[in-house]
Enzyme design. Structure first.
Site, PDB file in Angstrom:
ATOM      1  CG  ASN A   1      38.478  44.174  35.247  1.00  0.00           C
ATOM      2  OD1 ASN A   1      38.154  45.084  34.781  1.00  0.00           O
ATOM      3  ND2 ASN A   1      39.875  43.805  35.720  1.00  0.00           N
TER       4      ASN A   1
ATOM      5  CE1 TYR B   1      39.606  45.791  24.940  1.00  0.00           C
ATOM      6  CE2 TYR B   1      38.110  47.384  24.122  1.00  0.00           C
ATOM      7  CZ  TYR B   1      38.814  46.755  24.899  1.00  0.00           C
ATOM      8  OH  TYR B   1      38.576  47.495  26.323  1.00  0.00           O
TER       9      TYR B   1
ATOM     10  CE  LYS C   1      36.625  44.496  26.621  1.00  0.00           C
ATOM     11  NZ  LYS C   1      36.593  43.986  28.120  1.00  0.00           N
TER      12      LYS C   1
HETATM   13  P1  NAP Z   1      44.848  46.431  32.697  1.00  0.00           P
HETATM   14  O1  NAP Z   1      45.331  47.574  33.523  1.00  0.00           O
HETATM   15  O2  NAP Z   1      45.635  46.138  31.717  1.00  0.00           O
HETATM   16  O3  NAP Z   1      44.468  45.256  33.852  1.00  0.00           O
HETATM   17  C1  NAP Z   1      44.154  44.069  33.280  1.00  0.00           C
HETATM   18  C2  NAP Z   1      44.439  43.021  33.955  1.00  0.00           C
HETATM   19  O4  NAP Z   1      44.043  41.642  33.634  1.00  0.00           O
HETATM   20  C3  NAP Z   1      45.876  42.753  34.349  1.00  0.00           C
HETATM   21  O5  NAP Z   1      46.163  42.648  35.743  1.00  0.00           O
HETATM   22  C4  NAP Z   1      46.195  41.597  33.524  1.00  0.00           C
HETATM   23  O6  NAP Z   1      47.206  40.629  33.984  1.00  0.00           O
HETATM   24  C5  NAP Z   1      44.923  40.734  33.781  1.00  0.00           C
HETATM   25  N1  NAP Z   1      44.868  39.715  32.697  1.00  0.00           N
HETATM   26  C6  NAP Z   1      45.131  39.667  31.345  1.00  0.00           C
HETATM   27  N2  NAP Z   1      44.880  38.703  30.625  1.00  0.00           N
HETATM   28  C7  NAP Z   1      44.429  37.762  31.658  1.00  0.00           C
HETATM   29  C8  NAP Z   1      44.144  36.406  31.849  1.00  0.00           C
HETATM   30  N3  NAP Z   1      44.368  35.568  30.503  1.00  0.00           N
HETATM   31  N4  NAP Z   1      43.627  35.650  32.774  1.00  0.00           N
HETATM   32  C9  NAP Z   1      43.765  36.475  33.979  1.00  0.00           C
HETATM   33  N5  NAP Z   1      44.126  37.552  33.797  1.00  0.00           N
HETATM   34  C10 NAP Z   1      44.457  38.380  32.779  1.00  0.00           C
HETATM   35  O7  NAP Z   1      43.422  46.929  32.211  1.00  0.00           O
HETATM   36  P2  NAP Z   1      42.366  47.983  33.044  1.00  0.00           P
HETATM   37  O8  NAP Z   1      42.381  49.027  31.925  1.00  0.00           O
HETATM   38  O9  NAP Z   1      42.018  47.779  34.237  1.00  0.00           O
HETATM   39  O10 NAP Z   1      41.015  47.270  32.208  1.00  0.00           O
HETATM   40  C11 NAP Z   1      40.197  46.126  32.610  1.00  0.00           C
HETATM   41  C12 NAP Z   1      39.062  45.784  31.931  1.00  0.00           C
HETATM   42  O11 NAP Z   1      38.333  47.145  31.558  1.00  0.00           O
HETATM   43  C13 NAP Z   1      39.367  45.076  30.641  1.00  0.00           C
HETATM   44  O12 NAP Z   1      38.628  44.201  30.177  1.00  0.00           O
HETATM   45  C14 NAP Z   1      39.330  46.259  29.628  1.00  0.00           C
HETATM   46  O13 NAP Z   1      39.154  45.710  28.212  1.00  0.00           O
HETATM   47  C15 NAP Z   1      38.115  47.052  30.226  1.00  0.00           C
HETATM   48  N6  NAP Z   1      37.933  48.230  29.699  1.00  0.00           N
HETATM   49  C16 NAP Z   1      39.109  49.277  29.848  1.00  0.00           C
HETATM   50  C17 NAP Z   1      39.040  50.526  29.607  1.00  0.00           C
HETATM   51  C18 NAP Z   1      40.277  51.747  29.790  1.00  0.00           C
HETATM   52  O14 NAP Z   1      39.992  52.939  29.271  1.00  0.00           O
HETATM   53  N7  NAP Z   1      41.119  51.338  30.880  1.00  0.00           N
HETATM   54  C19 NAP Z   1      37.670  51.082  28.838  1.00  0.00           C
HETATM   55  C20 NAP Z   1      36.976  50.188  28.685  1.00  0.00           C
HETATM   56  C21 NAP Z   1      36.963  48.708  28.977  1.00  0.00           C
HETATM   57  P3  NAP Z   1      48.921  40.880  33.435  1.00  0.00           P
HETATM   58  O15 NAP Z   1      48.971  42.555  33.552  1.00  0.00           O
HETATM   59  O16 NAP Z   1      49.637  40.374  34.605  1.00  0.00           O
HETATM   60  O17 NAP Z   1      48.769  40.346  32.175  1.00  0.00           O
END
Ligand code: NAP
Length: 252
Positions: A89, A162, A166
């Site tokens: 994730n 991105y 993905k």
């Molecule tokens: P988020 O709130 O930014 O959370 C992402 C988490 O990943 C954060 O805790 C971050 O830690 C951690 N992270 C980043 N780089 C890392 C690394 N190198 N190693 C370990 N941990 C790391 O994002 P989210 O919205 O929950 O998204 C989660 C996933 O869903 C992602 O892959 C995103 O692309 C995907 N996604 C999200 C959406 C959306 O609308 N939210 C839509 C489609 C897909 P830090 O904050 O400490 O850096």
């Protein structure tokens, strides 16, 4: 797979979708290996998993670093006693246009901007998937891997890096379903649309408003709706090699 007492690792579980999935799986009795960079954020997820009636252990790890990932998955099995699932994730955004001409100047997406996203969102998924599969094969109990893709995998404005990553993780889920079935390991992907988390909160409000107007469901998704999907994919032993779209009907 029944989730009671199963050990499920979730990367990027310190907040957002990762945390929501951890809590949903905990309600089903799963024990969570919380993988992320920030210890305070991981401690909060652990507390929420415990409040949901299960237990968690935290592992600080940069998913893009091969040695750290190898060490982390070995530590999960040693400390927690096994590994039955992985949700890939962790992800970041570094949006920008491939090239932009303005006032006679050409601005380009930098290699650093490209590479940062590829390192975490694509290579990180490869490394964690590889190490999780190796550990699952050694423990011999099978398992399930979920890669978090995105609606952007179809190609999205301002997201060369991105979108490429993905699309890659969706393809890897299909590849792993074929390669790992012989070890009783399933693999799937979830492709969320726009979900209300810290990641989307960082987008310009006018861009978000425009996007929301185009979503047939009339709103952004919630982290809980992604949590429900993760539970379904883990529970259903005949789901493998598929990308489940959870996007309120939006098409980019
Ligand atoms: P988020 O709130 O930014 O959370 C992402 C988490 O990943 C954060 O805790 C971050 O830690 C951690 N992270 C980043 N780089 C890392 C690394 N190198 N190693 C370990 N941990 C790391 O994002 P989210 O919205 O929950 O998204 C989660 C996933 O869903 C992602 O892959 C995103 O692309 C995907 N996604 C999200 C959406 C959306 O609308 N939210 C839509 C489609 C897909 P830090 O904050 O400490 O850096």
């Amino acid at each position: 797979m029944k989730l009671q007492n199963r050990i499920i690792a979730i990367t990027g579980a310190g907040q957002g979708l990762g945390r929501a999935m951890a809590v949903h799986l905990a309600r089903e009795g799963a024990r969570i290996a919380v993988i992320d960079l920030n210890q305070d954020h991981m401690d909060e997820t652990k507390a929420q998993v415990e409040a949901a009636g299960s237990s968690a252990a935290t592992f600080t790890c940069n998913v893009a670093d091969e040695a750290q990932v190898e060490q982390t998955f070995a530590a999960i099995v040693a400390e927690m006693g096994g590994l039955h699932g992985l949700i890939n994730n962790a992800g970041i955004l570094r949006d920008g246009l491939l090239v932009k001409a303005k006032d006679g100047e050409i601005k380009k997406m930098s290699l650093a901007q490209w590479q940062a996203v590829i390192d975490v969102n694509l290579t990180g998924v490869f490394l964690c998937g590889r190490e999780a599969a190796a550990q699952m094969i050694q423990t011999g109990e099978g398992g399930c891997i979920i890669n978090i893709s995105s609606i952007a995998r179809a190609g999205n404005f301002g997201q060369s890096n991105y979108s490429a990553a993905k699309a890659g993780v969706a393809a890897m889920a299909v590849t792993w379903a074929k390669e790992l079935a012989r070890y009783k390991i399933r693999a799937n992907a979830i492709a969320p649309g726009f979900i209300a988390t810290e990641m989307t909160a960082g987008m310009p409000p006018e861009a978000l408003e425009k996007i929301c107007k185009g979503i047939p469901a009339g709103r952004m998704g919630t982290p809980d709706e992604i949590g429900d999907t993760a539970v379904f994919l883990l529970l259903n032993d005949y789901m493998s090699g598929r990308v489940v779209e959870v996007d309120g009907g939006l098409r980019l």
